[in-house]
Design a protein around this motif. Structure first.
Motif, mmCIF file in Angstrom:
data_model
loop_
_atom_site.group_PDB
_atom_site.id
_atom_site.type_symbol
_atom_site.label_atom_id
_atom_site.label_comp_id
_atom_site.label_asym_id
_atom_site.label_seq_id
_atom_site.Cartn_x
_atom_site.Cartn_y
_atom_site.Cartn_z
ATOM 1 N N THR A 60 -3.700 14.664 -0.992
ATOM 2 C CA THR A 60 -3.836 13.214 -0.883
ATOM 3 C C THR A 60 -5.296 12.858 -0.616
ATOM 4 O O THR A 60 -6.060 13.654 -0.078
ATOM 5 C CB THR A 60 -2.993 12.644 0.277
ATOM 6 N N THR B 218 1.215 4.196 -2.888
ATOM 7 C CA THR B 218 0.856 5.585 -2.599
ATOM 8 C C THR B 218 2.011 6.523 -2.940
ATOM 9 O O THR B 218 1.803 7.583 -3.555
ATOM 10 C CB THR B 218 0.448 5.731 -1.124
ATOM 11 N N GLN C 194 -4.672 7.487 1.050
ATOM 12 C CA GLN C 194 -3.255 7.788 0.829
ATOM 13 C C GLN C 194 -2.625 8.393 2.078
ATOM 14 O O GLN C 194 -1.473 8.083 2.429
ATOM 15 C CB GLN C 194 -3.090 8.741 -0.356
ATOM 16 N N ASN D 265 0.829 -1.210 0.000
ATOM 17 C CA ASN D 265 0.000 0.000 0.000
ATOM 18 C C ASN D 265 0.858 1.252 0.000
ATOM 19 O O ASN D 265 0.628 2.205 -0.774
ATOM 20 C CB ASN D 265 -0.888 0.051 1.249
ATOM 21 N N ASP E 244 -1.519 5.743 4.464
ATOM 22 C CA ASP E 244 -0.240 5.110 4.127
ATOM 23 C C ASP E 244 0.945 6.025 4.402
ATOM 24 O O ASP E 244 1.988 5.577 4.886
ATOM 25 C CB ASP E 244 -0.236 4.695 2.652
#
Length: 337
Positions: free
Chosen positions: A242, A166, A246, A162, A249
């Motif tokens: 973001t 991102t 996101q 992930n 992460d």
């Protein structure tokens, strides 16, 4: 019980604090499909919870009644054939669609006199259950029975894959040392540490070798720009740049996080980042960061917590008098040598 629904809160932090309830329900009902009814701004954190299956969009804004839309939603829920629903908000309107859908077992606190709408009713004892987490966990029990302890902390999923996806999607290269600042608070200015204080702390931490990343919604972009301007060359303003997932992460990449009492504070705790949490008008006795790696700073003035959006006395001493030096000292526990 094979299929159940959660009516999620309308705040990101509250929804994260409910995750241990979801885990307990799944544990007690093996094979349970647990779906969530949630506003679209909350859905990203639900997607990072292993216990949640489908997410049904709740199209209502804060405080919106919209009876016709609630009737249409009730028809959709009825078609999904849920055995039970846990209604986490205490408002009457949040219980309407599950009632109209005819979901047989409707669990929640009595709240706004929701007799009939909620048919497995809990009575809230605020003194016995001071934490929001405890109140959510009460709903896993039969009414009248105490909360089963110990209570787990909330967890959100952020895998190495992930995080790499991102970073690639945002064309960001992670520096060796990152401190995340979350300078916003959706509830209001009385929960926000001053931008000038954040900037002074940014300059201090940049001098210790840290890149400072600023996180928040588009509404927080201006205050983050103010911080970046007051700490030139120290900050990367990611507010509004973001998506929420996101941000999950990227926060998971941080060495530690400095934050107001906000939804992102709970995100940081749920991805197990060390936290320095700053409290003004709100109370760490009700919504603390649920983590063993959190330093909580509150001046505990006579006028706080007031739980107001704006300082009713006009001075915001509870945050203005919380100095950058005090916060920097709290950060020392997490700073790498």
């Amino acid at each position: 019980m094979k299929k159940a629904l959660i009516v999620a809160p309308s705040w990101i932090g509250d929804t994260i604090m409910a995750q241990p309830l979801f885990a307990r329900l799944v544990e007690r009902h093996p094979g349970l499909q647990l779906d969530a009814l949630a506003p679209r701004w909350v859905a990203p954190v639900l997607r990072r919870m292993d216990e949640i299956g489908d997410i049904v969009d709740s199209p209502f804004g804060h405080g919106q009644l919209a009876l016709k839309a609630r009737w249409r939603l009730a028809r959709e829920l009825a078609a999904r054939d849920y055995d039970a629903v846990w209604v986490l908000p205490n408002s009457l309107k949040s219980a309407l669609a599950p009632f109209l859908a005819g979901i047989p077992q409707r669990v929640g606190f009595t709240g706004e006199s929701r007799y009939g709408l909620i048919n497995v009713r809990h009575t809230l004892d605020k003194a016995a259950l001071p934490l929001m987490l405890e109140r959510f966990m009460q709903l896993a029990e039969t009414p009248g029975r105490p909360v089963q302890r110990p209570l787990a902390y909330p967890r959100l999923r952020s895998t190495a894959e992930n995080r790499q996806k991102t970073l690639a999607a945002l064309a960001i290269e992670a520096p060796p040392r990152i401190v995340a600042f979350c300078p916003g608070a959706e509830y209001g200015p009385a929960k926000r540490w001053p931008a000038a204080h954040f900037a002074e702390l940014a300059r201090t931490l940049a001098g210790r070798g840290y890149a400072v990343w600023l996180f928040g919604s588009p509404k927080d972009h201006a205050v983050a720009e103010e911080i970046a301007t007051l700490a030139p060359g120290c900050c990367r303003n990611l507010c509004g740049a973001t998506s929420l997932d996101q941000a999950v992460d990227l926060l998971a990449l941080a060495d530690f996080v400095v934050c107001n009492d906000s939804g992102l504070m709970h995100v940081a705790a749920a991805v197990d980042r060390p936290i320095v949490a700053l409290y003004g008008s709100s109370s760490p006795g009700f919504t603390p960061p649920l983590s063993d790696r959190a330093e909580i700073l509150s001046l505990q003035l006579d006028c706080s917590p007031c739980f107001k959006r704006d300082c009713p006395l006009g001075h915001l001493d509870c945050l203005n008098r919380l100095s950058p030096a005090q916060v920097a000292a709290a950060c020392e526990k997490w700073i790498q040598p």
